[in-house]
Design a protein around this motif. Sequence first.
Motif, mmCIF file in Angstrom:
data_model
loop_
_atom_site.group_PDB
_atom_site.id
_atom_site.type_symbol
_atom_site.label_atom_id
_atom_site.label_comp_id
_atom_site.label_asym_id
_atom_site.label_seq_id
_atom_site.Cartn_x
_atom_site.Cartn_y
_atom_site.Cartn_z
ATOM 1 N N LEU A 90 6.724 -0.947 2.547
ATOM 2 C CA LEU A 90 6.934 0.174 1.652
ATOM 3 C C LEU A 90 6.089 -0.008 0.822
ATOM 4 C CD1 LEU A 90 8.807 2.632 2.143
ATOM 5 C CD2 LEU A 90 10.734 1.257 1.250
ATOM 6 N N GLN A 91 6.445 -1.186 -0.020
ATOM 7 C CA GLN A 91 5.836 -1.483 -1.440
ATOM 8 C C GLN A 91 4.822 -1.746 -1.411
ATOM 9 O OE1 GLN A 91 8.291 -4.767 -2.432
ATOM 10 N NE2 GLN A 91 9.944 -3.857 -2.607
ATOM 11 N N ALA A 92 4.041 -1.547 -0.322
ATOM 12 C CA ALA A 92 2.556 -2.009 -0.448
ATOM 13 C C ALA A 92 1.846 -0.452 0.126
ATOM 14 C CB ALA A 92 2.210 -2.650 0.854
ATOM 15 N N GLY A 93 3.267 0.259 -0.080
ATOM 16 C CA GLY A 93 2.818 2.048 0.536
ATOM 17 C C GLY A 93 2.687 2.536 1.909
ATOM 18 N N ALA A 94 3.199 1.852 2.882
ATOM 19 C CA ALA A 94 3.452 2.674 4.208
ATOM 20 C C ALA A 94 4.750 3.375 4.510
ATOM 21 C CB ALA A 94 3.411 0.844 4.969
ATOM 22 N N ARG A 95 3.887 4.560 5.325
ATOM 23 C CA ARG A 95 4.982 5.910 5.685
ATOM 24 C C ARG A 95 5.587 6.055 6.144
ATOM 25 N NH1 ARG A 95 5.152 8.695 1.238
ATOM 26 N NH2 ARG A 95 6.563 10.638 3.118
ATOM 27 N N GLY A 96 5.610 4.240 7.373
ATOM 28 C CA GLY A 96 6.145 4.901 8.687
ATOM 29 C C GLY A 96 6.772 3.276 8.993
ATOM 30 N N ILE A 97 7.489 2.355 9.639
ATOM 31 C CA ILE A 97 7.787 1.413 9.785
ATOM 32 C C ILE A 97 7.847 1.696 11.294
ATOM 33 C CG2 ILE A 97 7.962 -0.681 10.003
ATOM 34 C CD1 ILE A 97 8.786 -0.344 6.903
ATOM 35 N N MET A 118 8.139 10.376 6.370
ATOM 36 C CA MET A 118 8.292 9.152 6.802
ATOM 37 C C MET A 118 9.132 8.627 7.942
ATOM 38 S SD MET A 118 9.196 8.127 2.693
ATOM 39 C CE MET A 118 9.144 6.460 2.899
ATOM 40 N N VAL A 119 8.753 7.493 8.672
ATOM 41 C CA VAL A 119 9.233 7.524 9.543
ATOM 42 C C VAL A 119 10.133 5.578 9.488
ATOM 43 C CG1 VAL A 119 8.650 6.572 12.204
ATOM 44 C CG2 VAL A 119 7.924 8.934 11.223
ATOM 45 N N PHE A 120 10.617 5.568 9.854
ATOM 46 C CA PHE A 120 11.361 4.128 10.203
ATOM 47 C C PHE A 120 12.219 4.251 11.530
ATOM 48 C CE2 PHE A 120 10.742 2.909 6.250
ATOM 49 C CZ PHE A 120 10.863 4.151 5.353
#
Length: 233
Positions: A90-97, A118-120
Amino acid sequence: MPLKVMIVGRDTATWERLRIAIDLTPDLHCVGAHPWREFEAQARVLRPQVVLIGADDLSSIRYAHDLPDPPAVAVLTAPDCQPDFPATALQAGARGILMKPTPQDLICALRILGRGGMVFHPPAIWIALLKHLRCPCSANSSQSPPHLTPREYSVLTLLCAGLRNARIARQLDLDTSTVKNHVNMILAKLGAVDRTQAAVLADRLGLIVDPAPTEPLAPLPTESARSADPPHA
Protein backbone atom coordinates in the motif's frame (compact mmCIF):
# COMPACT_ATOMS: atom_id res chain seq x y z
CA MET A 1 -14.60 0.03 -24.68
CA PRO A 2 -13.08 -2.87 -22.68
CA LEU A 3 -10.92 -2.09 -19.66
CA LYS A 4 -7.27 -2.65 -20.62
CA VAL A 5 -5.35 -4.87 -18.21
CA MET A 6 -1.63 -5.65 -18.25
CA ILE A 7 0.06 -8.49 -16.36
CA VAL A 8 3.61 -8.07 -15.06
CA GLY A 9 5.66 -10.85 -13.48
CA ARG A 10 7.64 -14.03 -13.77
CA ASP A 11 5.13 -16.83 -13.05
CA THR A 12 4.23 -17.61 -16.65
CA ALA A 13 1.75 -20.41 -15.87
CA THR A 14 -0.20 -18.31 -13.37
CA TRP A 15 -0.26 -15.28 -15.63
CA GLU A 16 -1.51 -17.35 -18.56
CA ARG A 17 -4.48 -18.58 -16.50
CA LEU A 18 -5.27 -15.00 -15.50
CA ARG A 19 -4.97 -13.80 -19.09
CA ILE A 20 -7.47 -16.40 -20.26
CA ALA A 21 -9.94 -15.44 -17.49
CA ILE A 22 -9.62 -11.76 -18.41
CA ASP A 23 -10.05 -12.26 -22.15
CA LEU A 24 -13.15 -14.43 -21.63
CA THR A 25 -14.82 -11.38 -20.03
CA PRO A 26 -16.39 -9.02 -22.61
CA ASP A 27 -15.71 -5.78 -20.75
CA LEU A 28 -12.04 -6.61 -20.06
CA HIS A 29 -9.05 -7.04 -22.37
CA CYS A 30 -5.55 -8.24 -21.48
CA VAL A 31 -3.08 -6.16 -23.49
CA GLY A 32 -0.16 -8.41 -22.63
CA ALA A 33 1.87 -10.26 -20.01
CA HIS A 34 5.46 -9.05 -19.63
CA PRO A 35 8.47 -9.41 -17.32
CA TRP A 36 8.89 -6.36 -15.13
CA ARG A 37 12.00 -5.20 -17.06
CA GLU A 38 9.80 -4.69 -20.12
CA PHE A 39 6.88 -3.17 -18.25
CA GLU A 40 7.59 0.54 -18.59
CA ALA A 41 8.29 0.44 -22.34
CA GLN A 42 5.30 -1.78 -23.06
CA ALA A 43 2.97 0.25 -20.82
CA ARG A 44 3.84 3.49 -22.61
CA VAL A 45 2.73 1.92 -25.88
CA LEU A 46 -0.24 -0.19 -24.73
CA ARG A 47 -1.52 2.27 -22.05
CA PRO A 48 -3.14 -0.21 -19.62
CA GLN A 49 -5.70 1.08 -17.15
CA VAL A 50 -5.05 -1.64 -14.57
CA VAL A 51 -1.83 -3.56 -13.96
CA LEU A 52 -1.52 -6.87 -12.11
CA ILE A 53 1.89 -7.60 -10.60
CA GLY A 54 3.42 -10.33 -8.48
CA ALA A 55 4.49 -9.88 -4.87
CA ASP A 56 8.15 -9.86 -5.89
CA ASP A 57 7.69 -7.03 -8.40
CA LEU A 58 6.77 -4.06 -6.19
CA SER A 59 9.33 -1.94 -8.02
CA SER A 60 6.94 -1.99 -10.99
CA ILE A 61 4.58 0.27 -9.02
CA ARG A 62 7.10 3.11 -9.20
CA TYR A 63 7.30 2.72 -12.96
CA ALA A 64 3.50 2.74 -13.17
CA HIS A 65 3.33 6.04 -11.28
CA ASP A 66 5.80 7.61 -13.73
CA LEU A 67 3.59 6.91 -16.75
CA PRO A 68 1.67 9.78 -18.40
CA ASP A 69 -1.65 8.12 -17.44
CA PRO A 70 -0.77 6.05 -14.35
CA PRO A 71 -2.76 2.80 -14.16
CA ALA A 72 -4.16 1.32 -10.98
CA VAL A 73 -1.87 -1.42 -9.68
CA ALA A 74 -2.98 -4.57 -7.88
CA VAL A 75 -0.60 -7.04 -6.27
CA LEU A 76 -1.25 -10.78 -6.27
CA THR A 77 0.21 -12.50 -3.24
CA ALA A 78 0.20 -15.88 -1.51
CA PRO A 79 -1.25 -16.85 1.89
CA ASP A 80 2.27 -17.23 3.32
CA CYS A 81 3.25 -13.60 2.67
CA GLN A 82 4.87 -11.61 5.48
CA PRO A 83 2.41 -9.91 7.90
CA ASP A 84 3.71 -6.47 6.95
CA PHE A 85 3.46 -7.10 3.19
CA PRO A 86 0.01 -5.48 2.70
CA ALA A 87 1.24 -2.26 4.35
CA THR A 88 4.44 -2.32 2.26
CA ALA A 89 2.45 -2.74 -0.95
CA LEU A 90 0.00 0.00 0.00
CA GLN A 91 2.80 2.41 0.88
CA ALA A 92 4.43 1.63 -2.47
CA GLY A 93 1.25 2.79 -4.18
CA ALA A 94 -0.77 -0.38 -4.78
CA ARG A 95 -4.53 0.10 -4.96
CA GLY A 96 -5.34 -3.56 -4.59
CA ILE A 97 -4.01 -6.65 -2.82
CA LEU A 98 -5.43 -9.99 -3.91
CA MET A 99 -4.58 -13.29 -2.23
CA LYS A 100 -5.16 -16.24 -4.57
CA PRO A 101 -8.41 -14.84 -6.02
CA THR A 102 -10.87 -17.01 -7.88
CA PRO A 103 -11.51 -15.98 -11.50
CA GLN A 104 -14.81 -14.38 -10.46
CA ASP A 105 -13.13 -12.42 -7.65
CA LEU A 106 -10.34 -11.32 -9.99
CA ILE A 107 -12.77 -10.03 -12.62
CA CYS A 108 -14.78 -8.06 -10.07
CA ALA A 109 -11.59 -6.66 -8.52
CA LEU A 110 -10.39 -5.45 -11.92
CA ARG A 111 -13.69 -3.69 -12.51
CA ILE A 112 -13.49 -1.93 -9.14
CA LEU A 113 -9.90 -0.86 -9.79
CA GLY A 114 -10.85 0.39 -13.24
CA ARG A 115 -13.48 2.63 -11.63
CA GLY A 116 -10.91 4.15 -9.27
CA GLY A 117 -11.66 1.98 -6.25
CA MET A 118 -9.41 -0.02 -3.93
CA VAL A 119 -9.64 -3.77 -3.37
CA PHE A 120 -8.37 -5.92 -0.50
CA HIS A 121 -9.32 -9.56 -0.84
CA PRO A 122 -9.98 -11.55 1.23
CA PRO A 123 -11.31 -9.08 3.84
CA ALA A 124 -8.77 -10.37 6.38
CA ILE A 125 -6.10 -8.45 4.44
CA TRP A 126 -7.83 -5.14 5.18
CA ILE A 127 -8.20 -5.97 8.89
CA ALA A 128 -4.54 -7.08 9.07
CA LEU A 129 -3.54 -3.84 7.36
CA LEU A 130 -5.37 -1.74 9.95
CA LYS A 131 -3.75 -3.70 12.78
CA HIS A 132 -0.30 -3.23 11.25
CA LEU A 133 -0.81 0.51 10.80
CA ARG A 134 -2.18 0.89 14.32
CA CYS A 135 0.23 2.99 16.33
CA PRO A 136 -1.52 4.91 19.12
CA CYS A 137 1.64 6.81 19.99
CA SER A 138 1.76 8.28 16.49
CA ALA A 139 -1.71 9.79 16.62
CA ASN A 140 -1.82 13.49 17.30
CA SER A 141 -2.20 13.69 21.07
CA SER A 142 -4.11 16.94 20.74
CA GLN A 143 -6.66 15.42 18.36
CA SER A 144 -9.90 14.34 19.96
CA PRO A 145 -12.29 11.96 18.26
CA PRO A 146 -14.77 13.98 16.19
CA HIS A 147 -18.46 13.82 16.91
CA LEU A 148 -20.15 11.55 14.39
CA THR A 149 -23.85 11.05 13.98
CA PRO A 150 -25.10 7.45 14.33
CA ARG A 151 -25.51 7.27 10.56
CA GLU A 152 -21.97 8.59 9.95
CA TYR A 153 -20.63 6.02 12.39
CA SER A 154 -22.44 3.24 10.50
CA VAL A 155 -20.99 4.46 7.20
CA LEU A 156 -17.50 4.76 8.71
CA THR A 157 -17.67 1.22 10.09
CA LEU A 158 -18.46 -0.18 6.65
CA LEU A 159 -15.88 2.09 5.00
CA CYS A 160 -13.25 0.67 7.37
CA ALA A 161 -14.28 -2.82 6.29
CA GLY A 162 -13.34 -1.90 2.72
CA LEU A 163 -16.82 -1.44 1.23
CA ARG A 164 -17.36 1.05 -1.59
CA ASN A 165 -20.26 3.51 -1.68
CA ALA A 166 -22.67 1.35 -3.67
CA ARG A 167 -22.29 -1.59 -1.27
CA ILE A 168 -22.59 0.67 1.78
CA ALA A 169 -25.78 2.10 0.29
CA ARG A 170 -27.18 -1.37 -0.33
CA GLN A 171 -26.34 -2.57 3.18
CA LEU A 172 -27.77 0.52 4.91
CA ASP A 173 -30.71 0.89 2.50
CA LEU A 174 -29.62 4.37 1.44
CA ASP A 175 -29.23 6.19 -1.84
CA THR A 176 -25.65 6.15 -3.15
CA SER A 177 -25.53 9.94 -3.32
CA THR A 178 -26.50 10.06 0.37
CA VAL A 179 -23.64 7.72 1.23
CA LYS A 180 -21.27 9.93 -0.79
CA ASN A 181 -22.37 12.96 1.26
CA HIS A 182 -21.81 11.03 4.51
CA VAL A 183 -18.35 9.93 3.36
CA ASN A 184 -17.38 13.50 2.45
CA MET A 185 -18.56 14.72 5.87
CA ILE A 186 -16.60 11.95 7.62
CA LEU A 187 -13.42 12.86 5.71
CA ALA A 188 -13.90 16.51 6.67
CA LYS A 189 -14.48 15.73 10.35
CA LEU A 190 -11.44 13.45 10.51
CA GLY A 191 -9.26 15.79 8.44
CA ALA A 192 -8.53 12.89 6.08
CA VAL A 193 -7.67 13.27 2.40
CA ASP A 194 -9.02 9.87 1.31
CA ARG A 195 -10.79 6.75 2.50
CA THR A 196 -7.62 4.90 3.47
CA GLN A 197 -6.41 7.73 5.69
CA ALA A 198 -9.89 8.01 7.20
CA ALA A 199 -9.81 4.32 8.12
CA VAL A 200 -6.36 4.60 9.69
CA LEU A 201 -7.31 7.74 11.66
CA ALA A 202 -10.56 6.15 12.83
CA ASP A 203 -8.60 3.16 14.09
CA ARG A 204 -6.00 5.31 15.86
CA LEU A 205 -8.69 7.43 17.51
CA GLY A 206 -10.53 4.35 18.73
CA LEU A 207 -13.65 5.03 16.68
CA ILE A 208 -13.71 1.53 15.21
CA VAL A 209 -13.04 -1.50 17.39
CA ASP A 210 -13.71 -4.30 14.90
CA PRO A 211 -14.44 -3.44 11.28
CA ALA A 212 -17.60 -5.07 10.01
CA PRO A 213 -16.99 -8.05 7.72
CA THR A 214 -16.92 -6.97 4.12
CA GLU A 215 -19.05 -8.60 1.44
CA PRO A 216 -17.49 -11.10 -0.95
CA LEU A 217 -16.40 -9.56 -4.21
CA ALA A 218 -19.26 -9.66 -6.69
CA PRO A 219 -20.20 -7.60 -9.73
CA LEU A 220 -22.46 -4.70 -8.94
CA PRO A 221 -26.04 -5.44 -10.00
CA THR A 222 -26.67 -2.69 -12.54
CA GLU A 223 -24.81 -0.24 -14.70
CA SER A 224 -26.68 2.60 -12.99
CA ALA A 225 -25.32 1.44 -9.64
CA ARG A 226 -21.79 1.50 -11.07
CA SER A 227 -22.15 5.00 -12.44
CA ALA A 228 -23.65 6.21 -9.17
CA ASP A 229 -20.53 5.19 -7.21
CA PRO A 230 -17.97 7.94 -7.98
CA PRO A 231 -14.34 6.79 -8.24
CA HIS A 232 -12.90 9.02 -5.55
CA ALA A 233 -15.87 9.60 -3.25
